[in-house]
Design a protein around this motif. Structure first.
Motif, PDB file in Angstrom:
ATOM      1  N   ARG A  44     -18.763  68.504  31.402  1.00 24.07           N
ATOM      2  CA  ARG A  44     -19.006  67.194  31.554  1.00 24.07           C
ATOM      3  C   ARG A  44     -18.383  66.480  32.262  1.00 24.07           C
ATOM      4  N   VAL A  45     -16.783  66.578  31.893  1.00 20.49           N
ATOM      5  CA  VAL A  45     -15.954  65.520  32.356  1.00 20.49           C
ATOM      6  C   VAL A  45     -15.155  66.536  33.464  1.00 20.49           C
ATOM      7  N   GLY A  46     -15.054  67.714  33.439  1.00 18.82           N
ATOM      8  CA  GLY A  46     -14.442  68.600  34.323  1.00 18.82           C
ATOM      9  C   GLY A  46     -13.256  69.000  33.862  1.00 18.82           C
ATOM     10  N   VAL A  47     -12.467  69.663  34.586  1.00 18.09           N
ATOM     11  CA  VAL A  47     -11.135  70.177  34.034  1.00 18.09           C
ATOM     12  C   VAL A  47      -9.928  69.812  34.992  1.00 18.09           C
ATOM     13  N   ALA A  48      -8.820  69.334  34.667  1.00 13.48           N
ATOM     14  CA  ALA A  48      -7.593  68.866  35.310  1.00 13.48           C
ATOM     15  C   ALA A  48      -7.129  70.218  35.729  1.00 13.48           C
ATOM     16  N   ALA A  49      -6.298  70.477  36.696  1.00 16.79           N
ATOM     17  CA  ALA A  49      -5.806  71.430  37.338  1.00 16.79           C
ATOM     18  C   ALA A  49      -4.542  71.898  36.239  1.00 16.79           C
TER      19      ALA A  49
END
Length: 108
Positions: A44-49
């Motif tokens: 839903r929110v994505g993943v920080a690198a």
């Protein structure tokens, strides 16, 4: 990786993860339900690198599962989160943050 490395940058991260494990140990959430909830939140929110958002996803997944299972509701969780933020702002530097420090009060 040496045994001295800590995978938690902050104590709250360890507490959130421990809560997820405790819910599973008590049989309130299955490992599959936990994995699915965390996966949904990460999608839903994505993943920080750099992975810095991982434990925020853990908390969001916990909140979703608690609401889904009828153990807590989103409104009450949001109310408590706001109370903790107010308490943190009202607490002098170096003092323990206590919910009682929330200037709005009434958390029963």
């Amino acid at each position: 990786m040496s045994g001295e490395e800590n995978s938690f940058a902050e104590p709250w991260q360890a507490q959130a993860f421990a809560l997820a494990l405790a819910l599973q140990d008590k049989g309130l959430v299955s490992p599959g339900e936990w994995a699915a909830a965390l996966g949904r939140e990460r999608a839903r929110v994505g993943v920080a690198a750099d992975g810095s958002d991982y434990y925020h996803g853990v908390v969001a997944a916990l909140e979703a599962l608690l609401a889904e299972k009828g153990l807590a509701d989103h409104a009450r969780l949001a109310e408590l989160a706001a109370a903790w933020h107010r308490a943190a702002r009202a607490t002098p530097h170096g003092a323990p943050i206590l919910l009682e420090n929330d200037p709005v009060g009434q958390h029963g």
